[in-house]
Design an enzyme around this catalytic site. Structure first.
Site, PDB file in Angstrom:
ATOM      1  N   GLY A  33     -11.561 -17.018  14.600  1.00 51.34           N
ATOM      2  CA  GLY A  33     -10.817 -18.257  14.689  1.00 51.34           C
ATOM      3  C   GLY A  33     -11.122 -19.226  13.563  1.00 51.34           C
ATOM      4  O   GLY A  33     -11.994 -18.988  12.718  1.00 51.34           O
ATOM      5  N   SER A  34     -10.411 -20.345  13.566  1.00 56.27           N
ATOM      6  CA  SER A  34     -10.486 -21.293  12.449  1.00 56.27           C
ATOM      7  C   SER A  34     -11.830 -22.005  12.360  1.00 56.27           C
ATOM      8  O   SER A  34     -12.305 -22.308  11.257  1.00 56.27           O
ATOM      9  CB  SER A  34      -9.357 -22.321  12.571  1.00 56.27           C
ATOM     10  N   ASP A 100     -19.130 -18.582  18.452  1.00 55.27           N
ATOM     11  CA  ASP A 100     -17.705 -18.270  18.513  1.00 55.27           C
ATOM     12  C   ASP A 100     -16.907 -19.526  18.829  1.00 55.27           C
ATOM     13  O   ASP A 100     -17.450 -20.500  19.372  1.00 55.27           O
ATOM     14  CB  ASP A 100     -17.458 -17.208  19.601  1.00 55.27           C
ATOM     15  N   GLY A 101     -15.645 -19.512  18.491  1.00 60.89           N
ATOM     16  CA  GLY A 101     -14.757 -20.618  18.803  1.00 60.89           C
ATOM     17  C   GLY A 101     -14.180 -20.483  20.206  1.00 60.89           C
ATOM     18  O   GLY A 101     -14.511 -19.567  20.958  1.00 60.89           O
ATOM     19  N   ASP A 103     -10.425 -21.747  22.695  1.00 65.29           N
ATOM     20  CA  ASP A 103      -9.156 -22.460  22.803  1.00 65.29           C
ATOM     21  C   ASP A 103      -9.273 -23.641  23.761  1.00 65.29           C
ATOM     22  O   ASP A 103      -8.571 -24.638  23.611  1.00 65.29           O
ATOM     23  CB  ASP A 103      -8.065 -21.506  23.266  1.00 65.29           C
ATOM     24  N   LYS A 113     -10.166 -17.974  25.727  1.00 66.67           N
ATOM     25  CA  LYS A 113     -10.206 -17.447  24.378  1.00 66.67           C
ATOM     26  C   LYS A 113      -9.135 -16.366  24.255  1.00 66.67           C
ATOM     27  O   LYS A 113      -8.682 -15.829  25.250  1.00 66.67           O
ATOM     28  CB  LYS A 113     -11.584 -16.862  24.058  1.00 66.67           C
ATOM     29  N   GLY A 114      -8.740 -16.095  23.019  1.00 69.01           N
ATOM     30  CA  GLY A 114      -7.734 -15.075  22.812  1.00 69.01           C
ATOM     31  C   GLY A 114      -6.489 -15.578  22.131  1.00 69.01           C
ATOM     32  O   GLY A 114      -5.518 -14.832  21.977  1.00 69.01           O
ATOM     33  N   GLY A 115      -6.519 -16.859  21.709  1.00 70.23           N
ATOM     34  CA  GLY A 115      -5.391 -17.371  20.949  1.00 70.23           C
ATOM     35  C   GLY A 115      -5.168 -16.584  19.669  1.00 70.23           C
ATOM     36  O   GLY A 115      -4.048 -16.475  19.173  1.00 70.23           O
ATOM     37  N   GLU A 122     -14.523 -10.069  21.280  1.00 69.43           N
ATOM     38  CA  GLU A 122     -15.330 -11.282  21.436  1.00 69.43           C
ATOM     39  C   GLU A 122     -16.150 -11.223  22.721  1.00 69.43           C
ATOM     40  O   GLU A 122     -17.328 -11.589  22.741  1.00 69.43           O
ATOM     41  CB  GLU A 122     -14.422 -12.511  21.451  1.00 69.43           C
TER      42      GLU A 122
END
Length: 269
Positions: A33-34, A100-101, A103, A113-115, A122
């Site tokens: 992710g970003s 980790d990022g 959502d 998560k999972g976007g 993950e």
């Protein structure tokens, strides 16, 4: 996206890396992710300052994170390869920490998560970690999952039966045994995620499809996660319940907030 939001992501990522990636860390899980981009930026800075373990191994959770690791000149290894990487010590038994990022993150640090369609890997990496740390900007901080994130729960499914699985998900009722609602809507609404700049659906790194399942607010994340996973053909559900130890949120005013699960905070009072 505003530069303030990007700065808040960077601040959260840098703070989490500085606290948890010490020279004693030998195996590090790298999320997707970003926001994770900034975490790897900080790792590169620490590497150039000789502040990382010289034998650090990074475990990627997606094609994206593997590229980030490689571009930073860090060593990468797949999860199942850890047991054979250090033969003198009998192999690595676990990942020291994964960053980790997310959502969205609720008050108990349950997360959606999972976007980015990477939640299977993950979750595998997070589950193999001694510590799981989330990083995000403050827009992702909620009391309940589904309060801010309105794109549904990402559910990775087998392409062989995605229509069947979609219908089975939509037949599920919010009220299960005990007459307690698990989520806000009376029944889920499932949508096949379509690709951008490609005709057809999103295909994950594992060759599967993604259903985005809309349920509104989620009142019982562990129960929803398990309910969805009971359907044959569901590979993984983008609800991470009871997995995160800590979450870092960057605010647009430059401040950083670090949270642990609300239930754990009460034990400390």
């Amino acid at each position: 996206m505003s530069s303030l939001v990007e700065q808040s992501k960077r601040s959260a990522a840098f703070a989490a890396v500085d606290k948890h990636v010490l020279p004693s860390v030998r195996v590090l899980g790298i999320g997707s992710g970003s926001t994770v981009v900034y975490a790897v930026d900080r790792l590169l800075e620490l590497k150039n300052q000789n502040k990382l373990n010289p034998d650090l191994v990074c475990v990627p959770t997606s094609f994206q994170s593997k590229q980030l690791i490689t571009d930073a000149g860090l060593r990468s290894a797949d999860l199942d390869d850890l047991s054979i990487l250090d033969p003198e010590q009998g192999g690595f038994k676990s990942i020291d920490v994964t960053i980790d990022g997310a959502d969205e993150v609720d008050s108990e640090l349950n997360a959606i998560k999972g976007g980015g369609a990477a939640h299977l890997r993950e979750k595998l990496v997070a589950n193999a970690s001694n510590k799981f740390v989330l990083i995000a900007d403050s827009r992702k901080d909620s009391q309940l999952l589904g309060e801010k994130w309105d794109k549904g729960i990402p559910v990775e499914v087998s392409p062989l039966a995605w229509r069947t699985i979609s219908r089975q998900l939509e037949r599920m009722c919010s009220i299960q045994s005990g007459a307690v609602s698990l989520f806000e809507l009376q029944a889920p609404v499932a949508q096949l995620r379509q690709a951008v700049r490609k005709a057809g659906p999103v295909v994950t790194d594992n060759g599967n499809f993604i259903l985005d399942v809309h349920v509104g607010k989620i009142y019982d994340p562990p129960a929803v996660e398990q309910l969805f996973k009971m359907i044959p053909g569901v590979i993984e559900v983008g609800v991470f319940s009871g997995m995160a130890d800590e979450a870092w949120f960057g605010n647009e005013d430059g401040t950083i907030a670090c949270r642990i699960p609300k239930s754990e905070m009460k034990k400390l009072e």
